[in-house]
Write an enzyme that holds these catalytic residues in place. Sequence first.
Site, PDB file in Angstrom:
ATOM      1  N   SER A 196      84.262  94.115 -63.779  1.00 17.47           N
ATOM      2  CA  SER A 196      83.418  92.969 -63.482  1.00 17.47           C
ATOM      3  C   SER A 196      81.982  93.211 -63.932  1.00 17.47           C
ATOM      4  O   SER A 196      81.493  94.355 -63.927  1.00 17.47           O
ATOM      5  CB  SER A 196      83.431  92.693 -61.974  1.00 17.47           C
ATOM      6  OG  SER A 196      82.439  91.763 -61.594  1.00 17.47           O
ATOM      7  N   TYR A 219      81.405  95.778 -54.261  1.00 16.08           N
ATOM      8  CA  TYR A 219      82.372  95.378 -55.278  1.00 16.08           C
ATOM      9  C   TYR A 219      82.014  95.959 -56.638  1.00 16.08           C
ATOM     10  O   TYR A 219      82.881  96.453 -57.370  1.00 16.08           O
ATOM     11  CB  TYR A 219      82.427  93.859 -55.336  1.00 16.08           C
ATOM     12  CG  TYR A 219      83.407  93.281 -56.327  1.00 16.08           C
ATOM     13  CD1 TYR A 219      84.775  93.361 -56.112  1.00 16.08           C
ATOM     14  CD2 TYR A 219      82.957  92.614 -57.465  1.00 16.08           C
ATOM     15  CE1 TYR A 219      85.676  92.806 -57.011  1.00 16.08           C
ATOM     16  CE2 TYR A 219      83.852  92.052 -58.368  1.00 16.08           C
ATOM     17  CZ  TYR A 219      85.205  92.153 -58.135  1.00 16.08           C
ATOM     18  OH  TYR A 219      86.093  91.607 -59.030  1.00 16.08           O
ATOM     19  N   LYS A 260      84.280  98.611 -58.876  1.00 18.34           N
ATOM     20  CA  LYS A 260      84.705  98.381 -60.252  1.00 18.34           C
ATOM     21  C   LYS A 260      84.200  99.487 -61.179  1.00 18.34           C
ATOM     22  O   LYS A 260      84.924  99.927 -62.084  1.00 18.34           O
ATOM     23  CB  LYS A 260      84.225  97.008 -60.737  1.00 18.34           C
ATOM     24  CG  LYS A 260      84.925  95.842 -60.069  1.00 18.34           C
ATOM     25  CD  LYS A 260      86.415  95.840 -60.368  1.00 18.34           C
ATOM     26  CE  LYS A 260      87.098  94.588 -59.865  1.00 18.34           C
ATOM     27  NZ  LYS A 260      88.558  94.556 -60.177  1.00 18.34           N
TER      28      LYS A 260
END
Length: 316
Positions: A125, A149, A153
């Site tokens: 991402s 997050y 990633k």
Amino acid sequence: MRVLVTGANGFVGRALVQRLLSEGVACAGDVSQLLLVDQAFYNAPEHARVSFLAGDFGAPRTLDSLLSEPVDIVFHLASVPGAQAEADHALGDRVNLYATLALFERLAQQAQAHSRVPRVVFASSVAVYGAPLPPLMDEHTLPKPTASYGVHKLVGEQLLSDWTRRGKLDGRSLRLPGIVARPGLSAGHGSAFMSAIFRAAQLGQRYTCPVSPSASAWWMSRPCCVDNLLHAARLSADGLHAQRVWTPPVLHLEVKRIVDALAVRFGSARVDYSPDDRIERLFGRQPPLMDRRAVEAGFQHDGTVDSLIARALSDD
């Protein structure tokens, strides 16, 4: 070939599965078995080549079942999305970190046992870049995640790169933007407004956008995303750069440009604006982006704003 898709019932996963069944990876019919795993399935395709498994993709029992025979290609899409991972750290860590590590380790063990190195396409991402972002971004821009997050990633990228360096996996990571147009709002996606604008215009509904009309974002349709995932799987390993990480080309557009184009397509687009500073800071201040290695490798964006809209709504 045997192909595994994690997160197969997700927004991108469902479209990828349909493309794999119709087009294969390199050519139609080259997927002899398609293994799909997700927490649950609905409206799943019934096909002789398809096997479903509902459950945690990183659980030992699930991995035992999925990898009872070697797989050739893995599309690892499953994750807890950004806002949800930030709100529930334990869940985000369990799925995005520990389960991903377990999956990669088991795939590497397969390579050791069968002398058969699986190709792994990892849906990373743009969250790895964090915020605020520099005025211009290219292949040399360093990741500086500012949310869990993004950290998850980035760690996944590094793990896959290391297994690739060791010759156990053939990894390729794509740093994807928010993909449009999701069918409904999702509390787990901070970039949900990007899809909501499309859906409100399509349905003739009024929508209050949490970023300003001048907010700039990176846009990619679901078909374009699937194109890039399949392209990553098709790339020959020869000559790929060591890290095997790309940020595919995107359309860099202001929200007002999208709204105006939607108004032309649907006759009107009733959008009000009530900017939320946090959302605009994270998703509405994205600068021009050009990863030259991604362009040279053949990754593509949607072309034009009209093409983006047409493609984003083409597979409803």
